[in-house]
Design a protein around this motif. Structure first.
Motif, PDB file in Angstrom:
ATOM      1  N   GLU A  24       0.803  -1.224   0.000  1.00 15.61           N
ATOM      2  CA  GLU A  24       0.000   0.000   0.000  1.00 15.61           C
ATOM      3  C   GLU A  24       0.837   1.276   0.000  1.00 15.61           C
ATOM      4  O   GLU A  24       0.278   2.366   0.063  1.00 15.61           O
ATOM      5  CB  GLU A  24      -0.939  -0.004   1.206  1.00 15.61           C
ATOM      6  CG  GLU A  24      -1.963  -1.111   1.143  1.00 15.61           C
ATOM      7  CD  GLU A  24      -2.897  -1.111   2.337  1.00 15.61           C
ATOM      8  OE1 GLU A  24      -2.738  -0.241   3.210  1.00 15.61           O
ATOM      9  OE2 GLU A  24      -3.778  -1.968   2.383  1.00 15.61           O
ATOM     10  N   ALA A  28      -0.630   5.027  -1.171  1.00 12.62           N
ATOM     11  CA  ALA A  28      -0.599   6.241  -0.342  1.00 12.62           C
ATOM     12  C   ALA A  28       0.034   7.390  -1.108  1.00 12.62           C
ATOM     13  O   ALA A  28      -0.461   8.522  -1.067  1.00 12.62           O
ATOM     14  CB  ALA A  28       0.174   5.971   0.943  1.00 12.62           C
ATOM     15  N   PHE A  31      -2.472   8.655  -3.793  1.00  8.21           N
ATOM     16  CA  PHE A  31      -3.526   9.463  -3.176  1.00  8.21           C
ATOM     17  C   PHE A  31      -3.002  10.852  -2.812  1.00  8.21           C
ATOM     18  O   PHE A  31      -3.678  11.863  -3.019  1.00  8.21           O
ATOM     19  CB  PHE A  31      -4.090   8.788  -1.925  1.00  8.21           C
ATOM     20  CG  PHE A  31      -5.180   7.801  -2.183  1.00  8.21           C
ATOM     21  CD1 PHE A  31      -6.253   8.104  -2.986  1.00  8.21           C
ATOM     22  CD2 PHE A  31      -5.146   6.543  -1.585  1.00  8.21           C
ATOM     23  CE1 PHE A  31      -7.267   7.196  -3.212  1.00  8.21           C
ATOM     24  CE2 PHE A  31      -6.153   5.623  -1.805  1.00  8.21           C
ATOM     25  CZ  PHE A  31      -7.213   5.950  -2.619  1.00  8.21           C
ATOM     26  N   VAL A  49      -9.636  13.868  -1.361  1.00  6.27           N
ATOM     27  CA  VAL A  49      -8.755  12.755  -1.734  1.00  6.27           C
ATOM     28  C   VAL A  49      -7.490  12.732  -0.882  1.00  6.27           C
ATOM     29  O   VAL A  49      -7.027  11.670  -0.470  1.00  6.27           O
ATOM     30  CB  VAL A  49      -8.385  12.854  -3.233  1.00  6.27           C
ATOM     31  CG1 VAL A  49      -7.418  11.757  -3.628  1.00  6.27           C
ATOM     32  CG2 VAL A  49      -9.624  12.803  -4.100  1.00  6.27           C
ATOM     33  N   PHE A  52      -6.840  10.663   2.422  1.00  2.00           N
ATOM     34  CA  PHE A  52      -6.600   9.227   2.284  1.00  2.00           C
ATOM     35  C   PHE A  52      -5.106   8.946   2.154  1.00  2.00           C
ATOM     36  O   PHE A  52      -4.596   7.986   2.732  1.00  2.00           O
ATOM     37  CB  PHE A  52      -7.363   8.660   1.084  1.00  2.00           C
ATOM     38  CG  PHE A  52      -8.855   8.645   1.268  1.00  2.00           C
ATOM     39  CD1 PHE A  52      -9.447   7.809   2.198  1.00  2.00           C
ATOM     40  CD2 PHE A  52      -9.655   9.485   0.523  1.00  2.00           C
ATOM     41  CE1 PHE A  52     -10.810   7.796   2.387  1.00  2.00           C
ATOM     42  CE2 PHE A  52     -11.032   9.494   0.691  1.00  2.00           C
ATOM     43  CZ  PHE A  52     -11.606   8.643   1.630  1.00  2.00           C
ATOM     44  N   LYS A  56      -3.283   6.877   5.062  1.00  2.00           N
ATOM     45  CA  LYS A  56      -2.691   5.622   4.604  1.00  2.00           C
ATOM     46  C   LYS A  56      -1.170   5.676   4.695  1.00  2.00           C
ATOM     47  O   LYS A  56      -0.525   4.705   5.091  1.00  2.00           O
ATOM     48  CB  LYS A  56      -3.139   5.318   3.177  1.00  2.00           C
ATOM     49  CG  LYS A  56      -2.751   3.938   2.700  1.00  2.00           C
ATOM     50  CD  LYS A  56      -3.276   3.667   1.315  1.00  2.00           C
ATOM     51  CE  LYS A  56      -4.739   3.376   1.313  1.00  2.00           C
ATOM     52  NZ  LYS A  56      -5.108   2.031   1.715  1.00  2.00           N
ATOM     53  N   GLY A  84      -0.136  14.152   1.102  1.00  2.00           N
ATOM     54  CA  GLY A  84      -1.513  14.133   1.600  1.00  2.00           C
ATOM     55  C   GLY A  84      -1.766  15.246   2.596  1.00  2.00           C
ATOM     56  O   GLY A  84      -2.824  15.892   2.585  1.00  2.00           O
ATOM     57  N   THR A  88      -4.254  18.323   1.833  1.00  2.00           N
ATOM     58  CA  THR A  88      -5.366  18.601   2.739  1.00  2.00           C
ATOM     59  C   THR A  88      -5.362  20.071   3.172  1.00  2.00           C
ATOM     60  O   THR A  88      -6.415  20.726   3.193  1.00  2.00           O
ATOM     61  CB  THR A  88      -5.287  17.688   3.980  1.00  2.00           C
ATOM     62  OG1 THR A  88      -5.299  16.328   3.555  1.00  2.00           O
ATOM     63  CG2 THR A  88      -6.446  17.930   4.918  1.00  2.00           C
TER      64      THR A  88
END
Length: 132
Positions: A24, A28, A31, A49, A52, A56, A84, A88
Motif C-alpha cells: 500500500e 498512499a 492518493f 482525496v 486518504f 494511509k 496528503g 489537505t
C-alpha cells in the motif's frame, strides 16, 4: 591451496537482499499526489482525496517501522503522508476561499437589491438624454 571452490559451493550474494515493498506504499503516494494536484488546480476538490494519502501513508510508515525486515517502501509511504498533508491543507484553504467568495457575492447581491433610487440603466438613460 587451490583456487577452485569445493563442489556444491555457492557464492554469497553481494549486499543484503531487500524485503519486498509494502503493497500500500504506492497507493498512499498516489492518493497524496492526486490530492495535491486536485487541491491546487481544481479549487480545493483535493481535500476529499488527500486525507486518504495522509492517513494511509502514516499507517504504512508505522507498519514498516514496526517490522523493517518484512517490508520496504518507506520513502513512498512518507511521500504519500507528506503530499496528503499538504493537499489537505491547500484544499481546506481553497475551500475556505471559495466559501468566503460565494458569501461575498451573496452579500453584494443583497445590498444591491435593497438600494433605492435610480438603477444603472436609469442613470445611463439620464446621461444620454441630457446630451441630446
Amino acid at each position: 591451496m587451490t583456487s577452485t571452490p569445493p563442489p556444491g559451493y555457492q557464492p554469497a550474494p553481494y549486499g543484503i537482499p531487500q524485503p519486498p515493498p509494502h503493497p500500500e506504499a504506492n497507493t498512499a503516494m498516489i492518493f497524496g499526489i492526486v490530492g495535491v494536484c486536485l487541491s491546487v488546480m481544481c479549487g480545493g476538490i483535493g481535500v476529499f482525496v488527500a486525507p486518504f494519502g495522509w492517513i494511509k501513508g502514516k499507517r504504512v510508515m508505522a507498519e514498516i517501522d514496526a517490522n523493517p525486515t518484512a517490508y520496504s517502501g518507506r520513502g513512498n509511504a512518507q511521500a504519500g503522508f507528506i503530499t496528503g498533508l499538504i493537499g489537505t491543507i491547500f484544499g481546506a484553504l481553497m475551500l475556505l476561499f471559495w466559501v468566503a467568495y460565494v458569501i461575498f457575492i451573496i452579500v453584494m447581491i443583497v445590498i444591491a437589491s435593497r438600494e433605492t433610487g435610480t438603477t444603472t440603466f436609469d442613470s445611463v438613460n439620464a446621461m444620454l438624454s441630457s446630451r441630446i
